[in-house]
Motif scaffolding. Structure first.
Motif, PDB file in Angstrom:
ATOM      1  N   UNK A 246       0.826  -1.199   0.000  1.00  0.00           N
ATOM      2  CA  UNK A 246       0.000   0.000   0.000  1.00  0.00           C
ATOM      3  C   UNK A 246       0.859   1.247   0.000  1.00  0.00           C
ATOM      4  N   UNK A 247       0.214   2.358  -0.337  1.00  0.00           N
ATOM      5  CA  UNK A 247       0.809   3.684  -0.260  1.00  0.00           C
ATOM      6  C   UNK A 247      -0.296   4.630   0.192  1.00  0.00           C
ATOM      7  N   UNK A 248       0.101   5.754   0.755  1.00  0.00           N
ATOM      8  CA  UNK A 248      -0.908   6.728   1.181  1.00  0.00           C
ATOM      9  C   UNK A 248      -0.521   8.108   0.692  1.00  0.00           C
ATOM     10  N   UNK A 249      -1.513   8.912   0.458  1.00  0.00           N
ATOM     11  CA  UNK A 249      -1.293  10.258  -0.070  1.00  0.00           C
ATOM     12  C   UNK A 249      -0.785  11.173   1.031  1.00  0.00           C
ATOM     13  N   UNK A 250       0.408  11.717   0.836  1.00  0.00           N
ATOM     14  CA  UNK A 250       0.890  12.775   1.722  1.00  0.00           C
ATOM     15  C   UNK A 250       0.254  14.107   1.355  1.00  0.00           C
ATOM     16  N   UNK A 251      -0.236  14.185   0.118  1.00  0.00           N
ATOM     17  CA  UNK A 251      -0.963  15.376  -0.324  1.00  0.00           C
ATOM     18  C   UNK A 251      -2.020  14.934  -1.322  1.00  0.00           C
ATOM     19  N   UNK A 252      -3.253  15.339  -1.092  1.00  0.00           N
ATOM     20  CA  UNK A 252      -4.340  15.121  -2.044  1.00  0.00           C
ATOM     21  C   UNK A 252      -4.742  16.489  -2.568  1.00  0.00           C
ATOM     22  N   UNK A 253      -4.300  16.802  -3.749  1.00  0.00           N
ATOM     23  CA  UNK A 253      -4.449  18.149  -4.299  1.00  0.00           C
ATOM     24  C   UNK A 253      -5.898  18.459  -4.607  1.00  0.00           C
ATOM     25  N   UNK A 254      -6.335  19.646  -4.218  1.00  0.00           N
ATOM     26  CA  UNK A 254      -7.685  20.122  -4.502  1.00  0.00           C
ATOM     27  C   UNK A 254      -7.638  21.051  -5.711  1.00  0.00           C
ATOM     28  N   UNK A 255      -8.232  20.634  -6.845  1.00  0.00           N
ATOM     29  CA  UNK A 255      -8.133  21.460  -8.053  1.00  0.00           C
ATOM     30  C   UNK A 255      -9.026  22.687  -8.058  1.00  0.00           C
ATOM     31  N   UNK A 256      -9.736  22.939  -6.971  1.00  0.00           N
ATOM     32  CA  UNK A 256     -10.691  24.041  -6.965  1.00  0.00           C
ATOM     33  C   UNK A 256     -10.107  25.398  -6.645  1.00  0.00           C
ATOM     34  N   UNK A 257      -8.778  25.498  -6.503  1.00  0.00           N
ATOM     35  CA  UNK A 257      -8.174  26.771  -6.128  1.00  0.00           C
ATOM     36  C   UNK A 257      -8.227  27.760  -7.296  1.00  0.00           C
ATOM     37  N   UNK A 258      -8.109  29.047  -6.968  1.00  0.00           N
ATOM     38  CA  UNK A 258      -8.176  30.083  -8.001  1.00  0.00           C
ATOM     39  C   UNK A 258      -7.003  29.988  -8.966  1.00  0.00           C
ATOM     40  N   UNK A 259      -5.808  29.702  -8.447  1.00  0.00           N
ATOM     41  CA  UNK A 259      -4.618  29.558  -9.286  1.00  0.00           C
ATOM     42  C   UNK A 259      -4.145  28.116  -9.173  1.00  0.00           C
ATOM     43  N   UNK A 260      -4.735  27.254  -9.990  1.00  0.00           N
ATOM     44  CA  UNK A 260      -4.489  25.820  -9.866  1.00  0.00           C
ATOM     45  C   UNK A 260      -3.025  25.472 -10.051  1.00  0.00           C
ATOM     46  N   UNK A 261      -2.379  26.069 -11.054  1.00  0.00           N
ATOM     47  CA  UNK A 261      -0.982  25.731 -11.338  1.00  0.00           C
ATOM     48  C   UNK A 261      -0.077  26.098 -10.176  1.00  0.00           C
ATOM     49  N   UNK A 262      -0.214  27.313  -9.646  1.00  0.00           N
ATOM     50  CA  UNK A 262       0.650  27.753  -8.549  1.00  0.00           C
ATOM     51  C   UNK A 262       0.424  26.912  -7.301  1.00  0.00           C
ATOM     52  N   UNK A 263      -0.831  26.561  -7.023  1.00  0.00           N
ATOM     53  CA  UNK A 263      -1.130  25.751  -5.849  1.00  0.00           C
ATOM     54  C   UNK A 263      -0.547  24.350  -5.990  1.00  0.00           C
ATOM     55  N   UNK A 264      -0.650  23.780  -7.195  1.00  0.00           N
ATOM     56  CA  UNK A 264      -0.095  22.450  -7.414  1.00  0.00           C
ATOM     57  C   UNK A 264       1.427  22.466  -7.291  1.00  0.00           C
ATOM     58  N   UNK A 265       2.070  23.476  -7.857  1.00  0.00           N
ATOM     59  CA  UNK A 265       3.523  23.588  -7.736  1.00  0.00           C
ATOM     60  C   UNK A 265       3.927  23.692  -6.269  1.00  0.00           C
ATOM     61  N   UNK A 266       3.198  24.484  -5.493  1.00  0.00           N
ATOM     62  CA  UNK A 266       3.497  24.616  -4.069  1.00  0.00           C
ATOM     63  C   UNK A 266       3.332  23.285  -3.348  1.00  0.00           C
ATOM     64  N   UNK A 267       2.302  22.523  -3.718  1.00  0.00           N
ATOM     65  CA  UNK A 267       2.081  21.208  -3.114  1.00  0.00           C
ATOM     66  C   UNK A 267       3.232  20.267  -3.426  1.00  0.00           C
ATOM     67  N   UNK A 268       3.674  20.249  -4.673  1.00  0.00           N
ATOM     68  CA  UNK A 268       4.778  19.374  -5.063  1.00  0.00           C
ATOM     69  C   UNK A 268       6.064  19.794  -4.355  1.00  0.00           C
ATOM     70  N   UNK A 269       6.261  21.086  -4.224  1.00  0.00           N
ATOM     71  CA  UNK A 269       7.441  21.584  -3.513  1.00  0.00           C
ATOM     72  C   UNK A 269       7.409  21.157  -2.052  1.00  0.00           C
ATOM     73  N   UNK A 270       6.228  21.190  -1.462  1.00  0.00           N
ATOM     74  CA  UNK A 270       6.072  20.758  -0.072  1.00  0.00           C
ATOM     75  C   UNK A 270       6.470  19.290   0.077  1.00  0.00           C
ATOM     76  N   UNK A 271       6.088  18.460  -0.886  1.00  0.00           N
ATOM     77  CA  UNK A 271       6.471  17.045  -0.842  1.00  0.00           C
ATOM     78  C   UNK A 271       7.982  16.887  -0.965  1.00  0.00           C
TER      79      UNK A 271
END
Length: 327
Positions: A246-271
């Motif tokens: 098994x594996x578990x999500x350390x981050x489950x990205x929410x695509x509903x943000x106003x700036x989806x690309x910037x939020x996703x990049x920040x999430x990946x950087x956090x990982x």
């Protein structure tokens, strides 16, 4: 009773309601990414090079079910589909491993085709069991080297007002009924390595509800990817009891943000930052055109910066369980 089709899942009658917990609120992403998302989708000539096609589907790793062929362990129980159909991966243990699974594929043909063609083969792809395109899309993804999984809906909060579909696993149903729904999902495509949980804060926390699923996944030789909808997922203990990778999500990205690309990049950087301590990290990302272009560009920077971009089997049972509940 008619045999279920791709549009008809097993029907069962609930016997009692199930209480649901509030969803886990994800922590805010680090606002200082080291990678900046592109603003233009790469043209076709810049698509990612395809990976090595994955192993052909083996008849010996299939068995009949009322819904079509489903995976199984080999006759000697020494070979499992999640291993046989895993993408090639070789990285030093010292390198932090980053894994991304893109979910919800198959429902929109153009977006699905772009994800398969654009994303590097180390990105694992999970497909909706309800999409007519899913069998062909899974085959195409595997041909380009992507590990393929199937989305598995667990009873969401406020069910049935929120209803993910007729194959949703429901706490009020019997274990046999829920395993039948799991088999219906698994029969939608062949050559998959496992399932990705969707929703399910209460169902995923219940050992009683999840134990039949864990046993079924063990017998079918598949991996389970938890979305951490529950702060205390029952599969953590059950995966050891039933020997389910098994594996578990350390981050489950929410695509509903106003700036989806910037939020996703920040999430990946956090990982990335967390992986220097935790060593293996996973993000679940719902498919979208923005997500595809962002992940494709980010993936090109991962290896040069000292990380290993791993398919989800490359982090199977390797994550730090102390990180569960801190998504």
């Amino acid at each position: 009773q008619p045999t279920p089709t791709a549009q008809t899942a097993p029907a069962v009658a609930p016997s009692s309601p199930v209480a649901a917990k509030p969803p886990v609120v994800a922590a805010k992403p680090d606002p200082a990414p080291v990678f900046q998302s592109p603003t233009v989708i790469p043209p076709p000539e810049r698509l990612a090079l395809p990976g090595q096609p994955l192993a052909a589907v083996e008849p010996g790793l299939l068995r009949d079910s009322p819904y079509g062929p489903i995976p199984r362990l080999s006759a000697d129980r020494k070979r499992a589909p999640w291993q046989v159909y895993a993408a090639p991966f070789d990285a030093p243990d010292a390198k932090p491993r980053l894994s991304v699974v893109v979910t919800g594929l198959g429902l929109a043909r153009d977006v699905t085709e772009r994800a398969i063609a654009t994303l590097p083969p180390q990105i694992s792809l999970s497909f909706s069991p309800y999409a007519a395109e899913t069998p062909n899309a899974v085959a195409a993804a595997r041909q380009r080297g992507h590990e393929a999984l199937l989305d598995l809906a667990l009873e969401p909060e406020s069910y049935p007002r929120i209803d993910p579909g007729p194959a949703t696993l429901v706490g009020a149903y019997s274990g046999a009924d829920n395993v039948a729904r799991l088999d219906w999902v698994l029969a939608r495509a062949q050559g998959t390595i496992g399932v990705v949980a969707q929703y399910g804060p209460s169902f995923g926390a219940s050992a009683m509800a999840m134990a039949p699923i864990a046993q079924a996944l063990r017998e079918r030789g598949l991996m389970y990817v938890d979305n951490q909808a529950s702060e205390h997922p029952a599969m953590m203990r059950l995966s050891r009891d039933f020997a389910v990778p098994w594996a578990f999500a350390n981050a489950a990205f929410d695509p509903g943000s106003a700036d989806e690309a910037a939020t996703l990049v920040a999430t990946l950087h956090q990982l990335e930052k967390a992986s220097t301590v935790q060593r293996a990290m996973l993000a679940l990302v719902p498919v979208s055109p923005v997500a595809i272009q962002t992940i494709a560009a980010w993936a090109k920077t991962v290896e040069p910066r000292g990380f290993a971009l791993a398919p989800v089997t490359g982090i199977a049972s390797r994550q730090d369980e102390r990180d569960v509940g801190r998504k």
